[in-house]
Design an enzyme around this catalytic site. Structure first.
Site, short mmCIF file in Angstrom:
data_model
loop_
_atom_site.label_atom_id
_atom_site.label_comp_id
_atom_site.label_asym_id
_atom_site.label_seq_id
_atom_site.Cartn_x
_atom_site.Cartn_y
_atom_site.Cartn_z
N ARG A 1 15.38 -23.95 13.53
CA ARG A 1 16.03 -25.64 14.20
C ARG A 1 16.83 -25.03 14.59
O ARG A 1 17.80 -24.10 14.79
CB ARG A 1 16.35 -26.19 12.23
CG ARG A 1 17.80 -25.50 11.87
CD ARG A 1 19.11 -26.38 11.84
NE ARG A 1 20.09 -25.38 11.52
CZ ARG A 1 20.66 -24.89 12.04
NH1 ARG A 1 20.59 -24.54 12.99
NH2 ARG A 1 21.58 -24.12 11.86
N GLU B 1 26.65 -32.02 11.88
CA GLU B 1 26.88 -30.23 11.61
C GLU B 1 28.17 -30.67 10.17
O GLU B 1 29.14 -31.42 10.24
CB GLU B 1 27.63 -30.36 12.65
CG GLU B 1 27.27 -28.97 13.26
CD GLU B 1 25.86 -29.23 13.06
OE1 GLU B 1 24.97 -28.15 12.04
OE2 GLU B 1 25.14 -29.45 14.55
N HIS B 2 27.68 -29.44 9.63
CA HIS B 2 28.98 -29.43 8.69
C HIS B 2 29.17 -30.63 7.19
O HIS B 2 30.16 -31.09 6.85
CB HIS B 2 30.19 -28.71 8.64
CG HIS B 2 30.22 -27.60 9.80
ND1 HIS B 2 30.40 -26.56 8.36
CD2 HIS B 2 30.48 -26.94 10.69
CE1 HIS B 2 30.27 -25.34 9.12
NE2 HIS B 2 30.13 -25.64 11.01
N LYS C 1 26.19 -15.27 10.02
CA LYS C 1 27.11 -15.91 8.48
C LYS C 1 26.91 -14.55 7.79
O LYS C 1 27.70 -14.68 6.95
CB LYS C 1 25.91 -17.12 8.22
CG LYS C 1 26.42 -18.03 8.47
CD LYS C 1 25.59 -19.38 7.59
CE LYS C 1 24.55 -19.66 8.04
NZ LYS C 1 23.57 -20.20 8.05
N ASP D 1 19.04 -26.50 6.55
CA ASP D 1 17.97 -24.71 7.15
C ASP D 1 16.72 -25.12 7.02
O ASP D 1 15.81 -25.60 7.41
CB ASP D 1 18.47 -23.99 7.58
CG ASP D 1 20.74 -24.13 8.03
OD1 ASP D 1 20.49 -24.97 8.81
OD2 ASP D 1 20.42 -22.76 8.11
N SER E 1 17.30 -17.91 11.74
CA SER E 1 16.22 -17.23 11.70
C SER E 1 16.54 -17.40 10.07
O SER E 1 15.46 -15.99 9.49
CB SER E 1 16.81 -16.28 12.83
OG SER E 1 17.96 -14.81 11.76
N GLY F 1 22.80 -19.36 15.73
CA GLY F 1 22.92 -20.77 14.86
C GLY F 1 21.55 -21.47 14.87
O GLY F 1 21.54 -22.12 14.91
C1 GLA Z 1 24.29 -24.19 8.86
C2 GLA Z 1 23.86 -23.89 7.03
C3 GLA Z 1 23.55 -25.54 7.29
C4 GLA Z 1 24.86 -25.92 7.65
C5 GLA Z 1 24.77 -26.16 9.04
C6 GLA Z 1 26.10 -27.10 9.78
O1 GLA Z 1 23.32 -23.94 9.62
O2 GLA Z 1 23.24 -22.59 6.74
O3 GLA Z 1 23.55 -25.84 5.75
O4 GLA Z 1 25.85 -26.16 6.76
O5 GLA Z 1 25.36 -24.09 8.57
O6 GLA Z 1 25.87 -27.97 9.79
#
Ligand code: GLA
Length: 466
Positions: A43, A49-50, A239, A195, A151, A148
């Site tokens: 995606r 965001e966040h 991550k 995601d 995947s 970002g």
């Molecule tokens: C990552 C996390 C999501 C979201 C974004 C930030 O992709 O997996 O859940 O928090 O960061 O928007």
């Protein structure tokens, strides 16, 4: 799902990838096993965001880059896992009530997370783990990794659908999205559910307005005169490493902000900022930020002693609520104060921008959508401290070449940017990024920068090989 309906979502190259994997897997498991193939896209988030882990809305699209996972049932509880990319080692584990994770950073943890999610969910519906079938799985992931673009969610969603298919288990996509929403908790990232929901619920040529608590999604048509350029900074946003520490820290800061605000406003049962927003129908960012400013210092000590005094709650209870318990407990760097005000200001103002962005897209006001994306980037850089010099440079390049708006997308700290533009301007923007960012940084750009299309969400089909 029947092959004819689901496979309309697959493009020709995806069907070919599935068939190639299927032949390989058939050679492994023998001639007559039924084969299932799951397709799960990554995606790109347009805005919001966040916000998801605060229970506040997001506006992503599922992209035309996918993971294909082919599976066959095994007459045992074993799961065997291979990846078409040999740099990912083969793995094997056993279905059981509590599946121990591999060490942090192992790619197969995302499959274990999926399997654990299915076991937990269906245990509540009378499906005993001992009565399930294990599976042989083979993966071909084409969503750029550590960029970002989710995947990891694509792998988790693909493995979830495949394991359910070999076991004859079915759920509506929205329930599957709820089931996998917390899957990254298994790998120690306290992520929200954006995601996985985007990967499962995406629709061709549509963005998704996703709301949480409870999870729901509404497709928002992408105007035909809009294009999305996505460019990977090649600054690793992995991550399972440093980004996880930063990410989890943001989760703690946002949830502390929510509790402080709730106390100031006399609200009960608040865990996240979304609870505050839902309790106050007529909220606005400025008023809530001002209430928080009056209630607490802008930043607090990470030992949580000040926080516990402000919340009038025992320190160990505050620590347990915010950091969790046991092996999954979040460790905070004792040398860095927790930012409260800035984080809340980002999350609340971003929520306002998401709501405006939905209207702007629906009414085809692309200039306004672009301006909102620019504001989002600024807020992420200044208040959420999750941009980098390289992402800022890329965003500037894209805007300078005619993008209507550009911002980092995903968790940040590296990863990708997304630029909104008119289709005719996309190649100029890509050329500007090549000249202004990739070449001077000595980076390959061929696979890093492209026009992405909003694609359909994940599905599973039974493979019929000739
Ligand atoms: C990552 C996390 C999501 C979201 C974004 C930030 O992709 O997996 O859940 O928090 O960061 O928007």
């Amino acid at each position: 799902m029947s092959r004819s309906i689901a496979s309309q979502a697959w493009d020709k190259s995806e069907i070919e990838r599935a068939a190639a994997l299927g032949r390989d897997l058939r050679a492994q498991v023998g001639g007559d096993a039924r084969l299932f193939a799951a397709r799960a896209p990554g995606r790109v988030n347009l805005i919001g965001e966040h916000t998801d882990y605060s229970g506040l809305p997001v506006l992503p699209v599922a992209i035309d880059r996918s993971t294909i996972l082919v599976a066959a049932s095994l007459p045992s509880l074993r799961v065997t896992l291979r990846n078409a990319d040999p740099s990912y080692p083969a793995r094997e584990f056993v279905l059981q009530t509590r599946i121990p994770p591999y060490p942090a950073g192992d790619w197969a943890n995302y499959v274990k997370a999926a399997v654990q999610g299915v076991i937990d969910h269906f245990a509540g519906r009378g499906v005993e783990v001992g009565g399930m079938s294990g599976a042989a799985m083979l993966v071909d992931g084409r969503v750029p990794v550590a960029a970002g673009l989710s995947s990891s969610a694509a792998l988790t969603v693909g493995a979830t659908l495949a394991l359910m298919a070999v076991n004859g288990l079915d759920l509506p996509p929205i329930e599957t999205a709820s089931m996998v929403a917390r899957s990254e908790w298994y790998v120690g990232t306290m992520a929200g559910g954006m995601d996985q929901a985007a990967s499962l619920l995406g629709q061709r040529d549509h963005a998704l307005f996703i709301e949480f608590d409870p999870l729901r999604a509404r497709p928002v048509k992408m105007p035909s005169d809009a294009a999305l350029v996505v460019a990977d900074s090649r600054e690793i946003a992995d991550k399972s490493g440093k980004v996880r520490t930063e990410y989890n820290r943001r989760v703690v800061e946002c949830s502390l902000a929510a509790r402080l605000l709730a106390r100031a406003l006399n609200l009960v049962g608040v865990r996240v900022l979304g609870d505050v927003v839902r309790a106050r129908k007529e909220w606005n960012t400025a008023a809530l930020v001002e209430a928080l400013r009056r209630a607490a210092p802008e930043r607090l000590d990470p030992d949580l002693l000040e926080a516990s005094a402000l919340l009038d709650a025992p320190a160990d209870v505050v620590a347990r609520d915010l950091l969790g318990e046991g092996a999954a407990r979040i460790a905070l760097d004792p040398a860095r104060p927790l930012e409260i005000l800035k984080r809340a200001r980002h999350v609340l103002s971003e929520t306002g921008r998401v709501l405006e962005a939905v209207r702007a897209l629906e009414e085809g006001r692309l200039d306004e959508m672009g301006a909102l994306m620019n504001q989002s980037h600024r807020s992420l850089a200044e208040d959420f401290d999750c941009s980098t010099a390289r992402l800022d440079r890329m965003v500037e390049c894209a805007r300078g070449a005619g993008a209507l708006g550009a911002r980092l997308t995903g968790a940040g700290f590296g990863g990708s940017i997304v630029a909104l533009c008119r289709p005719a301007d996309a190649s100029r923007i890509i050329a500007a990024l090549v000249r202004g960012y990739y070449v001077p940084s000595g980076l390959e750009w061929q696979d890093a920068c492209a026009v992405f299309r909003a694609s359909p969400g994940a599905s599973v089909i039974e493979l019929a090989l000739d």
